[in-house]
Design a protein around this motif. Structure first.
Motif, PDB file in Angstrom:
ATOM      1  N   TYR A  58       0.806  -1.217   0.000  1.00  0.00           N
ATOM      2  CA  TYR A  58       0.000   0.000   0.000  1.00  0.00           C
ATOM      3  C   TYR A  58       0.843   1.273   0.000  1.00  0.00           C
ATOM      4  CZ  TYR A  58      -4.060  -2.926   1.087  1.00  0.00           C
ATOM      5  OH  TYR A  58      -5.062  -3.858   1.043  1.00  0.00           O
ATOM      6  N   GLU A  63      -4.434  -2.903  -9.730  1.00  0.00           N
ATOM      7  CA  GLU A  63      -5.349  -2.163  -8.852  1.00  0.00           C
ATOM      8  C   GLU A  63      -5.229  -2.652  -7.417  1.00  0.00           C
ATOM      9  OE1 GLU A  63     -10.142  -1.165  -8.513  1.00  0.00           O
ATOM     10  OE2 GLU A  63      -9.337  -2.329 -10.190  1.00  0.00           O
ATOM     11  N   ASP A  64      -5.303  -1.700  -6.470  1.00  0.00           N
ATOM     12  CA  ASP A  64      -5.233  -2.064  -5.050  1.00  0.00           C
ATOM     13  C   ASP A  64      -6.454  -2.889  -4.650  1.00  0.00           C
ATOM     14  OD1 ASP A  64      -2.814  -1.009  -4.372  1.00  0.00           O
ATOM     15  OD2 ASP A  64      -3.621   0.956  -3.809  1.00  0.00           O
ATOM     16  N   TYR A  65      -6.280  -3.678  -3.627  1.00  0.00           N
ATOM     17  CA  TYR A  65      -7.367  -4.476  -3.083  1.00  0.00           C
ATOM     18  C   TYR A  65      -7.119  -4.656  -1.595  1.00  0.00           C
ATOM     19  CZ  TYR A  65      -3.912  -8.233  -3.312  1.00  0.00           C
ATOM     20  OH  TYR A  65      -2.773  -8.979  -3.156  1.00  0.00           O
ATOM     21  N   LEU A 109      -8.824  -0.160   0.745  1.00  0.00           N
ATOM     22  CA  LEU A 109      -9.867   0.442  -0.076  1.00  0.00           C
ATOM     23  C   LEU A 109     -11.058   0.920   0.737  1.00  0.00           C
ATOM     24  CD1 LEU A 109      -9.869  -1.991  -3.137  1.00  0.00           C
ATOM     25  CD2 LEU A 109      -8.611   0.148  -2.824  1.00  0.00           C
ATOM     26  N   ARG A 169     -19.320   2.698   0.748  1.00  0.00           N
ATOM     27  CA  ARG A 169     -18.817   1.890  -0.359  1.00  0.00           C
ATOM     28  C   ARG A 169     -19.632   0.595  -0.444  1.00  0.00           C
ATOM     29  NH1 ARG A 169     -13.836   1.010  -3.022  1.00  0.00           N
ATOM     30  NH2 ARG A 169     -13.470  -1.195  -3.539  1.00  0.00           N
ATOM     31  N   GLU A 212     -12.962  -6.398   2.253  1.00  0.00           N
ATOM     32  CA  GLU A 212     -13.533  -5.092   1.926  1.00  0.00           C
ATOM     33  C   GLU A 212     -14.935  -4.918   2.501  1.00  0.00           C
ATOM     34  OE1 GLU A 212     -13.208  -4.334  -2.245  1.00  0.00           O
ATOM     35  OE2 GLU A 212     -11.189  -5.208  -2.360  1.00  0.00           O
ATOM     36  N   SER A 251      -3.006   7.013   2.434  1.00  0.00           N
ATOM     37  CA  SER A 251      -4.198   6.949   1.585  1.00  0.00           C
ATOM     38  C   SER A 251      -4.369   8.242   0.819  1.00  0.00           C
ATOM     39  CB  SER A 251      -5.446   6.690   2.446  1.00  0.00           C
ATOM     40  OG  SER A 251      -5.578   7.703   3.416  1.00  0.00           O
TER      41      SER A 251
END
Length: 599
Positions: free
Chosen positions: A268, A279-281, A285, A445, A520, A598
């Motif tokens: 990260y 892509e970040d995961y 997130l 989200r 997530e 972030s």
């Protein structure tokens, strides 16, 4: 920092109140137990009841035993009344220091109905409890024989061929100077009772006094009645088993979580020029949603407040036990301590609940205080009302008198509830803003689909099973003492088990919270609480197993007491361990998001 100081201040006040309350509870004072040669030492008969059903106890004179001319009740304390003490003066006279043999007590002529009453009691292995100079002593009122010999309590009575009433009691008393140190009783001289046949029996007793050097102040250490089963030496082995399990579990989880977090941070927080198109995961997130306040904030805050209160109550009880306040035959001191501590620590529940509710932007703080005060007290009152109604119907001694009920309600109404209100006001005024290292976005989200084996019910199974596996051996000893006749005195082991239980609960809840965030899913608030408290469900399941496979308890009365009160106890453990699980998860979540880079 300010909120932490306020919390510690409230906890300190509660500690001082509890310690000041029990500062006067000392070992028995000699002046109340000093006797001259020939003095009549207070002697009471307490209860009788079937050996297999510890809760089913009746007054001693409910059977046609020899009665004194004037029956006086022994003054009882709150804990003794809760335990169902109905001690009354005995016809036996045991003057201090005087030995004698075959003293005649009485020679009643039993009618056929009275004979049948004794037969039924003997068939159910009725035992008696007496109190001499505040020392309890026990014995069976009769014995059962079969064609194969004498039956034990554990055996079935279907093959019983003869029932015998034991007419003679032999008392052996040890003394040091002017003080009674120890007393034992054995029953002898059986007389057969035949169904529907009147008979005459002669009740007699003997007394033997033996000098000893054991000090009066330590006479409770000699309390080891051979009448009841004792603890096994394997006890220490079980606690070592649990300690090794905790060390391995916590070490394993710590290593795994630290290694995974280290890899996550490396991924990260990599420099922008090193980023690729991947892509970040994972938990990064949801940094804008992880501190989104949970639904039902009022109920959630109230649970946390009560959980913090229960944690302090259990901690205080264990500390007092380590000081020797809850010795065998202490007359319900532990029940008294639990009631008083629950009332005095109510300020903790009010403070923690109101403080959390204010930080979660709650506005109905008055309802929050009321909910905190009633969330456990109301179910407890409902269960008690049902159980006490059953006890009154069966005319057992554990049915609580109205004045005792009024006394307990008064303690809660005039001490517990006002302290809850005061603690709530203090918590609301000292509460700052919720400390969140990440800002919460305006819109939540979307949560991706979660596999069925990662859902909350399956997490609860794992979260409850591991802490339960660390304590289930100790539960056998505790249940044998609470719902049986065993004597429990190794409170240091129980204190260690309590620490182990909280450590394992915190570790497994943190791990499951991390797994949820990695999927997530930002809904960790309630899940961490439920996962932490799921051990209470396992404890209740074990209670059912214990009742069926480890005891010979029967009947509506005993079943009502057992399952109803165990339900309340497990509910309390659910709340307490749920609070431990959430608190540890909150520290963990704040920690991992604090150093996260972030956008």
């Amino acid at each position: 920092m300010r909120s932490m100081v306020s919390t510690l201040y409230v906890l300190g006040v509660a500690c001082l109140l509890a310690l000041s309350l029990f500062a006067s509870v000392q070992a028995e004072k000699k002046k109340h137990h000093t006797w001259e040669q020939g003095d009549l030492v207070p002697f009471y008969v307490n209860n009788i009841g079937p050996y297999s059903n510890p809760t089913e106890t009746y007054e001693y004179y409910s059977l046609p035993f020899c009665k004194p001319d004037v029956i006086k009740k022994k003054p009882t304390r709150l804990g003794e009344r809760i335990e169902g003490y109905k001690a009354m003066t005995a016809k036996y006279d045991l003057p201090f220091g005087k030995s004698f043999t075959d003293e005649k007590l009485c020679e009643p002529s039993l009618t056929a109905e009275q004979v049948n009453e004794f037969r039924e009691a003997i068939l159910e292995y009725y035992y008696f409890e007496m109190i001499y100079d505040d020392l309890p002593l026990f014995g069976f009122i009769g014995t059962v024989d079969s064609d194969q010999g004498q039956l034990r309590v554990e055996d079935t009575t279907e093959q019983a061929s003869a029932l015998f009433l034991l007419q003679h009691l032999d008392f052996v008393i040890e003394y040091n100077g002017k003080h009674v140190i120890k007393i034992n009783v054995t029953s002898d001289r059986p007389v057969e009772l035949k169904e529907n046949q009147p008979t005459t029996v002669e009740f007699t007793y003997s007394a033997t006094w033996i000098a000893t050097d054991h000090p009066f102040e330590k006479r409770r250490q000699l309390y080891n009645p051979h009448f009841f089963p004792q603890e096994l030496e394997i006890h220490w082995l079980s606690i070592m088993n649990s300690v090794v399990l905790v060390i391995l579990l916590t070490g394993f989880l710590a290593i795994i979580i630290m290694r995974v977090l280290k890899a996550d941070y490396s991924r990260y927080n990599r420099p922008e020029e090193e980023e690729d198109d991947q892509e970040d995961y994972g938990w990064k997130l949801i940094h804008g949603d992880v501190f989104r306040f949970p639904p039902h904030k009022n109920l959630f805050s109230a649970f946390l407040g009560i959980g913090a209160q229960f944690f302090m109550v259990v901690l205080f009880i264990l500390l007092f036990a380590l000081q020797g306040m809850f010795y065998p035959g202490s007359g319900g001191n532990m029940y008294t301590a639990a009631i008083v501590l629950y009332a005095l620590t109510a300020s903790i529940s009010g403070f923690v609940a109101a403080r959390m509710y204010k930080q979660l932007n709650g506005e109905r703080w008055a309802w929050n205080i009321i909910l905190t005060a009633a969330l456990f007290a109301a179910p407890l009152f409902l269960v008690f009302s049902y159980v006490n109604t059953v006890a009154i119907y069966y005319h057992v001694t554990v049915s609580m008198p109205f004045l005792t009920i009024l006394e307990i309600i008064s303690i809660w109404a005039f001490v517990g509830f006002p302290l809850t209100v005061l603690g709530g006001i203090a918590g609301r005024r000292t509460a700052g803003t919720f400390e969140a290292p990440c800002r919460t976005k305006n819109f939540p989200r979307e949560i991706p689909p979660i596999q069925w084996y990662r859902s909350l019910p399956f997490q609860m199974v794992m979260a409850g099973f591991l802490p339960f596996s660390a304590i289930y051996i100790e539960l056998l000893y505790v249940y044998s003492a609470v719902w049986g006749h065993a004597t429990y005195t190794l409170f240091f082991i129980l204190f260690l088990v309590f620490i182990i239980l909280n450590i394992v609960t915190a570790c497994i809840t943190i791990a499951l919270t991390y797994f949820r965030l990695s999927m997530e899913d930002h809904r960790w608030w309630w899940s961490s609480f439920v996962n932490g408290g799921s051990t209470g469900i396992f404890i209740y399941a074990y209670s059912i197993f214990y009742y069926i496979n480890r005891t010979k308890m029967t009947g509506v009365l005993q079943g009502s007491f057992y399952f109803s009160y165990m339900l309340i106890v497990c509910y309390a453990f659910f709340i307490m361990l749920g609070t431990v699980g959430f608190a540890s998860s909150l520290v963990f979540v704040r920690r991992i998001y604090k150093n996260l880079k972030s956008d």
